[in-house]
Scaffold this active site. Structure first.
Site, PDB file in Angstrom:
ATOM      1  CD  GLU A  58      -3.399   0.199   1.817  1.00 49.41           C
ATOM      2  OE1 GLU A  58      -4.324   0.968   1.950  1.00 49.41           O
ATOM      3  OE2 GLU A  58      -3.353  -0.905   2.409  1.00 49.41           O
ATOM      4  CD1 TRP A 101      -8.831   8.838   3.906  1.00 48.53           C
ATOM      5  CD2 TRP A 101     -10.444   8.830   5.447  1.00 48.53           C
ATOM      6  NE1 TRP A 101      -8.583   7.809   4.797  1.00 48.53           N
ATOM      7  CE2 TRP A 101      -9.547   7.783   5.741  1.00 48.53           C
ATOM      8  CE3 TRP A 101     -11.539   9.019   6.302  1.00 48.53           C
ATOM      9  CZ2 TRP A 101      -9.719   6.934   6.846  1.00 48.53           C
ATOM     10  CZ3 TRP A 101     -11.712   8.172   7.386  1.00 48.53           C
ATOM     11  CH2 TRP A 101     -10.809   7.151   7.650  1.00 48.53           C
ATOM     12  CD  GLU A 139      -4.036  -0.803   9.162  1.00 47.19           C
ATOM     13  OE1 GLU A 139      -3.324  -1.824   9.024  1.00 47.19           O
ATOM     14  OE2 GLU A 139      -4.671  -0.279   8.221  1.00 47.19           O
TER      15      GLU A 139
HETATM   16  C1  BGC Z   1      -5.055   2.406   4.956  1.00 44.95           C
HETATM   17  C2  BGC Z   1      -5.541   3.470   5.894  1.00 44.95           C
HETATM   18  C3  BGC Z   1      -6.516   4.306   5.146  1.00 44.95           C
HETATM   19  C4  BGC Z   1      -7.662   3.404   4.890  1.00 44.95           C
HETATM   20  C5  BGC Z   1      -8.811   4.082   4.297  1.00 44.95           C
HETATM   21  C6  BGC Z   1      -6.201   1.545   4.622  1.00 44.95           C
HETATM   22  O1  BGC Z   1      -5.905   0.484   3.825  1.00 44.95           O
HETATM   23  O2  BGC Z   1      -3.980   1.721   5.460  1.00 44.95           O
HETATM   24  O3  BGC Z   1      -4.776   3.924   6.852  1.00 44.95           O
HETATM   25  O4  BGC Z   1      -6.846   5.517   5.664  1.00 44.95           O
HETATM   26  O5  BGC Z   1      -7.292   2.261   4.149  1.00 44.95           O
HETATM   27  O6  BGC Z   1      -9.894   3.351   4.393  1.00 44.95           O
END
Ligand code: BGC
Length: 856
Positions: free
Chosen positions: A456, A520, A732
């Site tokens: 990612e 976001w 996370e």
């Molecule tokens: C990321 C996050 C991100 C999120 C959004 C994830 O896969 O690691 O930190 O904000 O997706 O839904």
């Protein structure tokens, strides 16, 4: 003296760089200044300019021309000194190439056939050239499609990695300016560059990744300009006369890692006598709009630290497991000497599972480097065009003993200036703070990313929206985030939608097509404001204002006359611990409650920005909008009993921290929030949205003690649970590692995500006690709020004006505090139980028992 947010002044991309200086110690506040610009041997002075401005002051002369070099000095008149200060030491600013017409380089790369759908072996490009005499000045302006590392006469140019970084390449590709005068000699010279696929054409992203996101070529774009002693100049730029050859890197990918065959490497390949002439083939010239080349506004990614393994364990005939004691982002450097053809493989992981590397959380990022030895003696090697997130590594294919001195972990991130420190009497809280710092380091890699290890590593907008207040305290990230926000603006859709992540790359169905989402998208409004508050940069606020306005206008139209944003894809309080592992958006808080709260919050921020920019009409319009949305929010989400429709900490958190309630509603909401926390035994119950707010919401409604209980909880889920489980970075998920030691089975289980570390901003302001109340910390409030058995704390920040710090300690009778106020700033101390005290620049010792201030 510094220029913009640019660390060294060489190769700046703006023709009128703003100037920042600090005042001499003991001088008090500035009354006037004089700036001297020396260009081409001629000094010009502004004369005495009355005023207090000393941060990002407008360039006081004619704009810089491309390549122009100006020496700048300043002197100041201050309140506490009779005479003007001495002139500052000279600082030099030198413009890069400011105009497309300055460029005549052509992108050059391999001309051999490549299958764009397959792994391609990276090329090295090279050019011999002759210098007719001694050189007094030489500059290399350089960038690439893909990644590059340049050498001149066998010596590396610069020390950055993953250059040119990641921007929205079709619109902006960064080049960097290097002073290479010392690299050159009269006569024969050679320049060469290693190339890598990187973000330009490498394979990365979701579901196995996508190749060639920006193009299929891998090219160097470089222009070497020299000035001879006699003043004449010459330029050697990439063009059809360069040659290309496959290099010893066999494969290279940001996620995959790198394979290097040392048997194919001639260390002198970029010298006039370098071998391999037979393999060299003419380059292909590729194309690029040179008007899209831009100078950087922040520092590059560099190695900032080296860490030796704390433990090396043999786990098999040809296998060793290394533990570096710290989850970090970087890569290994190994020194090995073995028979030709020995293939040594390095794999990486953040955690172990049953004594083996736990690679499942990496998903499809293989994070594997392979070195094939040449048999020509000891070799020190590290991969060039990849980074990994790891604490553990496995070295296989090496049968002899592997000792700690043979392997080093090199830590890489955007090399920002460290500006923030915090420590207190509680060692677990200190480790939590360290973990936040490490997660910031690991995820500020040219862009602000979500995570550094799995497939990612994207510029998720929500993550940095909530983390920016913490980030801007810890490091000078203004230049880097300003650049990234520019890309957010470029990627904003015509209707105003802010993408989930920037730069945008092909996404999973969930993210495609791109929907507007609260928290976001609000990076567009909230983050420029945060940066302005912390760095005092009105220009930055102005530049990003159109993006912010388009975002709020979009949400206004989506909400319609009800003023409730209650439609569409929303991630809500992402990763609320109550959400099931496979559905992180399904937390306990109504996602549309969160969306409407953020709508009000963004409208309010836009109004504040408009007012700061002198746009009164917008200030009025958006402040009225913010009021209306807040009212709609109350009607829809606050019940007559005072409870909220989602009776969850995040619901009360947003309502309180975003100021959405009426004064009579605040008190009961705070009480209910406190009650919920207590009922849950002070375990955390918030995700991305609620976590940065909850301690403030409790503190501001008279429940400081409950905020401390939350902070100090060690049961799962909580901040300190992770610390007691051995975390060295922020995770996370609250339970990325579960109490029984097993890994969370969710598809997203990172051990290095800064988002939930956003509580550090509360540590700095409330536990430590430093709050900026005017942009750039020109006004400061010291308001430490001790609790939770914490008996002392030391907090320091390098503001644009200089150092601010407070070190407080509880005593039998109250508190003592040593405070430093930067020159040029005003401050107020609001110590527990005492009336506010005004403080000027300098050092102060306060004792609440004596209620007296003694100047030191
Ligand atoms: C990321 C996050 C991100 C999120 C959004 C994830 O896969 O690691 O930190 O904000 O997706 O839904």
């Amino acid at each position: 003296m510094s220029f913009e947010h640019f660390p060294d002044g060489l190769g700046i991309g703006v023709p009128a760089p703003r100037l920042t200086w600090t005042l001499p110690k003991g001088g008090g506040s500035q009354e006037a200044y004089e700036v001297e610009l020396t260009r081409a041997g001629r000094a010009d002075r502004t004369g005495r300019v009355a005023g207090r401005d000393q941060v990002l002051v407008a360039w006081p002369g004619a704009p810089l021309a491309s390549r122009e070099r100006v020496t700048v000095r300043v002197r100041v008149w201050t309140t506490d000194f009779d005479a003007p200060s001495d002139w500052s030491g000279p600082s030099v600013v030198e413009a890069g190439l400011l105009d497309a017409a300055d460029w005549h380089a052509v992108p050059v790369g391999a001309a051999w056939d490549e299958d764009p759908e397959a792994e391609r072996r990276p090329a090295r490009v090279r050019k011999d050239f002759c210098l007719a005499g001694p050189v007094t000045r030489a500059r290399l302006y350089i960038t690439a499609h893909g990644l590059y590392e340049a050498e001149i006469n066998g010596r590396r140019v610069g020390d950055e990695t993953l250059a040119p970084g990641w921007t929205v390449y079709p619109h902006r590709l960064r080049y960097r300016t290097h002073d290479v005068t010392g690299h050159l000699t009269e006569g024969a010279n050679t320049i060469g560059a290693w190339l890598g696929d990187g973000w330009y054409r490498g394979k990365y992203g979701f579901d196995g990744g996508t190749r060639n996101i920006y193009g299929t070529d891998q090219s160097l774009i470089a222009q070497l300009e020299v000035t001879y002693e006699d003043g004449t100049t010459a330029s050697f730029a990439t063009d059809g006369t360069w040659s290309a050859a496959p290099g010893p890197i066999l494969t290279s990918g940001l996620y995959e890692g790198e394979t290097f065959d040392a048997r194919l490497h001639d260390p002198g390949w970029a010298t006039p006598t370098g071998s391999g002439a037979g393999e060299r083939t003419p380059v292909r010239t590729n194309s690029r709009d040179l008007g899209t080349l831009v100078a950087p506004t922040g520092p590059p990614v560099r190695c900032t630290e080296e860490i030796a393994p704390v433990e090396v364990t043999r786990t098999g005939d040809d296998r060793h497991l290394l533990d570096f004691g710290q989850n970090l982002v970087g890569r290994l450097r190994v020194t090995l000497d073995g028979p030709a053809g020995t293939a040594v493989t390095l794999r990486h992981a953040e955690v172990l599972e049953e004594g083996e590397l736990a690679t499942r959380p990496l998903r499809e990022a293989y994070a594997t480097d392979t070195l094939i030895l040449s048999g020509r003696g000891p070799l020190t090697w590290e991969p060039r065009f990849t980074l990994h997130g790891f604490r553990y590594a496995e070295v296989s294919g090496w049968t002899a003993d592997l000792t700690a001195d043979m392997v080093t972990a090199r830590v890489y991130h955007t090399d920002m200036r460290r500006t923030g420190w915090f420590e207190c009497s509680d060692p677990l809280v200190n480790r939590l703070h360290e973990n936040v710092l490490w997660s910031m380091r690991g995820n500020f890699v040219d862009i602000p990313t979500d995570c550094p290890q799995r497939d990612e590593r994207l510029g998720w907008t929500g993550d940095i929206q909530i983390f920016a207040p913490t980030a801007s305290f810890l490091y000078d990230c203004a230049g880097m985030l300003d650049s990234w926000l520019t890309d957010v603006g470029l990627e904003q859709l015509p209707d105003g939608t802010i993408p989930w992540y920037v730069p945008v790359i092909p996404g999973e169905p969930m993210w495609t097509p791109i929907h507007p989402g609260a928290a976001w998208g609000d990076v567009a409004t909230v983050t420029p404001w945060t940066l302005h508050q912390r760095f005092g940069d009105l220009g930055l606020l102005r530049r990003h204002y159109p993006m912010a306005k388009k975002w709020v206008d979009l949400v206004e139209s989506l909400a319609g006359p009800t003023r409730l944003w209650d439609t569409g894809v929303q991630l809500g309080d992402w990763l609320d611990p109550a959400a099931p592992p496979d559905d992180p958006a399904a937390g306990r808080t109504d996602r549309y409650l969160v969306a409407t709260a953020y709508f009000a919050h963004s409208a309010r921020h836009l109004a504040l920005a408009a007012a700061a920019l002198g746009n009164d009409a917008d200030a009025e319009r958006y402040s009225a909008l913010a009021d209306e949305v807040a009212e709609a929010f109350r009607h829809r989400y606050v019940l007559p009993s005072g409870r909220m429709t989602s009776d969850s900490p995040t619901a009360y958190g947003v309502a309180l921290a975003f100021g959405l309630l009426t004064p009579p509603q605040r008190h009961p909401a705070g009480d209910r929030l406190a009650q919920l926390v207590v009922e849950d035994d002070a375990r955390i119950a918030t995700g991305f949205v609620g976590t940065p707010l909850i301690c403030d919401a409790l503190t501001d409604t008279g429940h400081l003690d409950i905020a401390y209980r939350l902070l100090l909880q060690t049961e799962c889920p909580s901040w300190l649970y992770t610390v007691t489980m051995g975390a060295t970075t922020i995770w996370e998920r609250w339970d990325s590692l579960r109490p029984d030691g097993s890994l969370n089975p969710g598809g997203m289980t990172s051990f290095n995500h800064y988002a939930l570390g956003a509580v550090a901003d509360w540590l700095h302001r409330v536990v430590g006690g430093i709050t900026a109340t005017a942009p750039g910390y020109r006004k400061i409030v010291f308001r430490p709020r001790p609790g939770g058995g914490i008996t002392s704390a030391r907090t320091r920040h390098e503001t644009p004006y200089g150092t601010v710090s407070i070190s407080w300690e509880q005593t039998a009778t109250g508190m003592t505090a040593d405070i430093v106020v930067p020159e040029g700033c005003e401050a107020t101390a609001e110590l527990p139980g005492c009336a506010p005290v005004a403080l000027g620049p300098g050092e102060h010792v306060l004792d609440t028992a004596k209620l007296a201030i003694q100047a030191v």
